[in-house]
Design a protein around this motif. Sequence first.
Motif, PDB file in Angstrom:
ATOM      1  N   PHE A 172       0.832  -1.205   0.000  1.00  0.00           N
ATOM      2  CA  PHE A 172       0.000   0.000   0.000  1.00  0.00           C
ATOM      3  C   PHE A 172       0.868   1.257   0.000  1.00  0.00           C
ATOM      4  CE2 PHE A 172      -2.719   3.299   1.689  1.00  0.00           C
ATOM      5  CZ  PHE A 172      -3.937   3.046   1.076  1.00  0.00           C
ATOM      6  N   VAL A 173       1.934   1.264   0.794  1.00  0.00           N
ATOM      7  CA  VAL A 173       2.838   2.419   0.827  1.00  0.00           C
ATOM      8  C   VAL A 173       3.500   2.620  -0.532  1.00  0.00           C
ATOM      9  CG1 VAL A 173       4.966   3.324   1.836  1.00  0.00           C
ATOM     10  CG2 VAL A 173       3.246   2.262   3.306  1.00  0.00           C
ATOM     11  N   ILE A 174       3.920   1.536  -1.167  1.00  0.00           N
ATOM     12  CA  ILE A 174       4.533   1.632  -2.494  1.00  0.00           C
ATOM     13  C   ILE A 174       3.524   2.175  -3.505  1.00  0.00           C
ATOM     14  CG2 ILE A 174       5.482   0.274  -4.401  1.00  0.00           C
ATOM     15  CD1 ILE A 174       6.719  -1.593  -2.338  1.00  0.00           C
ATOM     16  N   PHE A 175       2.289   1.705  -3.436  1.00  0.00           N
ATOM     17  CA  PHE A 175       1.244   2.192  -4.339  1.00  0.00           C
ATOM     18  C   PHE A 175       1.077   3.707  -4.207  1.00  0.00           C
ATOM     19  CE2 PHE A 175      -3.181   3.580  -4.545  1.00  0.00           C
ATOM     20  CZ  PHE A 175      -3.511   3.278  -5.867  1.00  0.00           C
ATOM     21  N   VAL A 176       0.988   4.191  -2.988  1.00  0.00           N
ATOM     22  CA  VAL A 176       0.815   5.626  -2.768  1.00  0.00           C
ATOM     23  C   VAL A 176       1.997   6.397  -3.332  1.00  0.00           C
ATOM     24  CG1 VAL A 176       0.681   7.426  -1.004  1.00  0.00           C
ATOM     25  CG2 VAL A 176      -0.678   5.338  -0.762  1.00  0.00           C
ATOM     26  N   ASN A 177       3.212   5.909  -3.096  1.00  0.00           N
ATOM     27  CA  ASN A 177       4.396   6.627  -3.566  1.00  0.00           C
ATOM     28  C   ASN A 177       4.562   6.569  -5.077  1.00  0.00           C
ATOM     29  OD1 ASN A 177       6.419   7.607  -1.231  1.00  0.00           O
ATOM     30  ND2 ASN A 177       5.263   5.836  -0.497  1.00  0.00           N
ATOM     31  N   LEU A 178       3.997   5.564  -5.728  1.00  0.00           N
ATOM     32  CA  LEU A 178       4.064   5.491  -7.180  1.00  0.00           C
ATOM     33  C   LEU A 178       3.145   6.510  -7.843  1.00  0.00           C
ATOM     34  CD1 LEU A 178       4.197   1.640  -7.918  1.00  0.00           C
ATOM     35  CD2 LEU A 178       6.004   3.324  -8.313  1.00  0.00           C
ATOM     36  N   PHE A 179       2.002   6.777  -7.229  1.00  0.00           N
ATOM     37  CA  PHE A 179       0.993   7.624  -7.864  1.00  0.00           C
ATOM     38  C   PHE A 179       0.962   9.046  -7.313  1.00  0.00           C
ATOM     39  CE2 PHE A 179      -0.479   3.403  -8.908  1.00  0.00           C
ATOM     40  CZ  PHE A 179      -0.989   3.539 -10.182  1.00  0.00           C
ATOM     41  N   ILE A 180       1.617   9.280  -6.181  1.00  0.00           N
ATOM     42  CA  ILE A 180       1.555  10.593  -5.580  1.00  0.00           C
ATOM     43  C   ILE A 180       2.459  11.576  -6.344  1.00  0.00           C
ATOM     44  CG2 ILE A 180       3.489  10.402  -3.963  1.00  0.00           C
ATOM     45  CD1 ILE A 180       1.707  11.645  -1.842  1.00  0.00           C
ATOM     46  N   ASN A 181       2.129  12.847  -6.264  1.00  0.00           N
ATOM     47  CA  ASN A 181       2.907  13.924  -6.894  1.00  0.00           C
ATOM     48  C   ASN A 181       3.160  13.672  -8.383  1.00  0.00           C
ATOM     49  OD1 ASN A 181       3.144  15.279  -4.410  1.00  0.00           O
ATOM     50  ND2 ASN A 181       4.975  14.092  -3.879  1.00  0.00           N
ATOM     51  N   PRO A 182       2.104  13.561  -9.192  1.00  0.00           N
ATOM     52  CA  PRO A 182       2.296  13.355 -10.631  1.00  0.00           C
ATOM     53  C   PRO A 182       2.874  14.609 -11.278  1.00  0.00           C
ATOM     54  CG  PRO A 182       0.005  13.826 -10.169  1.00  0.00           C
ATOM     55  CD  PRO A 182       0.690  13.707  -8.838  1.00  0.00           C
ATOM     56  N   ARG A 183       3.399  14.435 -12.467  1.00  0.00           N
ATOM     57  CA  ARG A 183       3.961  15.572 -13.195  1.00  0.00           C
ATOM     58  C   ARG A 183       2.837  16.519 -13.611  1.00  0.00           C
ATOM     59  NH1 ARG A 183       6.820  15.588 -19.164  1.00  0.00           N
ATOM     60  NH2 ARG A 183       7.393  17.805 -19.157  1.00  0.00           N
ATOM     61  N   LEU A 184       3.007  17.790 -13.284  1.00  0.00           N
ATOM     62  CA  LEU A 184       1.989  18.786 -13.602  1.00  0.00           C
ATOM     63  C   LEU A 184       2.200  19.337 -15.012  1.00  0.00           C
ATOM     64  CD1 LEU A 184       1.949  20.762 -10.220  1.00  0.00           C
ATOM     65  CD2 LEU A 184       0.362  18.997 -10.987  1.00  0.00           C
ATOM     66  N   PRO A 185       1.137  19.849 -15.642  1.00  0.00           N
ATOM     67  CA  PRO A 185       1.290  20.450 -16.982  1.00  0.00           C
ATOM     68  C   PRO A 185       2.284  21.598 -16.942  1.00  0.00           C
ATOM     69  CG  PRO A 185      -1.025  20.140 -16.426  1.00  0.00           C
ATOM     70  CD  PRO A 185      -0.255  19.867 -15.176  1.00  0.00           C
ATOM     71  N   ASP A 186       3.030  21.754 -18.018  1.00  0.00           N
ATOM     72  CA  ASP A 186       4.012  22.844 -18.097  1.00  0.00           C
ATOM     73  C   ASP A 186       3.300  24.181 -18.223  1.00  0.00           C
ATOM     74  OD1 ASP A 186       6.048  21.016 -17.969  1.00  0.00           O
ATOM     75  OD2 ASP A 186       6.117  20.744 -20.142  1.00  0.00           O
TER      76      ASP A 186
END
Length: 579
Positions: free
Chosen positions: A565-579
């Motif tokens: 579960f911790v790995i899942f959160v860290n994989l999807f958290i803070n996605p790249r924002l549009p430029d």
Amino acid sequence: MSSDFLTSFQSLPISTLLLTLLLSPAVAGVQFEQCLQEVKEGRWGEVGGTDNHGRPLSVADATAITYELCIKACGSGSEAFQWSVFSQQFSSWLLPWLALVSQLPFGSNDKLDNLVSMFLTVGSPILAAYSLALTVLNGRWIARRFSSYTYPNTRFAVQILSSLQQSPLKIATDNSLLASLIVLPENDEWWHELVVWLDYTHSWSISAVTSIAWVIIAYVFTVVDSFTSGVTTSVNANGEGVGSLWLWLVPIVVGWLQISPKCDANRVHQAVGRANTMAYVATPSQGPVLASSLSKQRAISLVQGDDDPLRHDETCTVPIYNYARFLPWVQAVEDVSDAFRAASERAYLHRSVNPDVSWEKEDKFFAGPHPRNRTGNRMQVDAYCLPLGEPSSSRRSPWGPNVLSRVIVASAIALGLQWGTTGAATIVAWFTPTTGLGCRSGAYILYGAVSTVVWMLLVLSSFLSHYALTTPRATSRLSACFARHLSIAFRRLGKVLATCNAVWIVVSCMFQFSNFFDRCYCNSSVLGRGTLSYNVIDFISADIKGMKGAWIGGVALAATSATVFVIFVNLFINPRLPD
């Protein structure tokens, strides 16, 4: 039963009743080793002795006894309460977890809502994990949704909408409010300032880090100690299963700390309200004016003071209620997305808001369209944010895009965390002789089952609520009314079950530590074995080896599910924002 007795019973403090319940075994406690010795001496006949697998033996060689003989020789009571065992097990296995509950994010102005959210989290960890997983998936979805848009403030829009997942978001598209907020250059400051005001951190405090470290260290130390100090020491009051059962709390707390949800109701409302004081709106003939000079309505605002019971959970800013805000939030995002998409497409084609103004070439001082190309009257601004070609807003699904896929993924990861930890606790109790379904493993399974039912009820309630709010009553008045009442009923039933489940699991753990479960019925695993039940009293080397293997497997399963579960959160958290 007389009313006087009921009155006197209800006047007793709950703590006194609980203490009496826990200490009552100390008055007439059962000594199972003594019972076995008496059985071996033949005091209770020559029938009823078994080995540790339930096979009949002569009473002189017996290491276990049948349930019938156990009741006859030992009685139906529990083993004597031992304060030293209870205090050590409670402080090592349960108290750190109860302390960690205080690190969950709250934020509602209503103390009762905060208390109910705590019961919801403890009573249904799967609901807490589901809301957290949805929050992470929504952040990634909105970043990808806006990734192709090139209009100014797209990045700010993603940050703001993602931050407002914990708030009852309201979008107003009429009177050119939303179109003006996106198109007019005068509103660039609105986007920038709101991002700054919402960019506050409510995460890694010293107390939070200390609580998490305390829980993890205590869990590791007690696991090691339970193996090194002797597996058979107070085996029926051992907290191996309890520690694994509560391990879900660590990834939930850590996940929310990483997300840092904007759930402080006062602060979020103040930030949005402050930004809306500087919002401009286009006029039919004159230049843009402050929206506050025309009305109190704003393009992006938060619902306040809605007393509709159907939307109670939606308007509560506690993050666990993100499950209730999911569908309305997606619709709000889609309103903003449609406007940004249309504006980006027209800007890509070098079309000005005012068709009479030629397109100004961008230079290094302007990252997007020139301000002159972003001005116009109300009709022009509204038209600029309409889809190119055939209007599609009327055909848009009331549920939103990619909703089902996110629900499935969030459900799967939440179910994995819930049943990974609950299953681990069940394994520990199940393979502790007498093996099979007993009071302890049954209590864990019941906790997980009720938690799952609560999650199903509340998620279904959120879908019914959204259907009732989005279905035109003129076309389907009866079905919308039925969905409304069913949604409210499911939500209330789910909260009652969650509260009872939270109390149940804490009391069950205390029952285990106080030897309340250490009685013939529970030790004989009557729930699973029925008429073939027997009570293992004297452990042999094979029993100890099997227990160690089960305990190691339980700890590994619980730790793995929490880590995933911790790995899942860290994989999807803070996605790249549009430029």
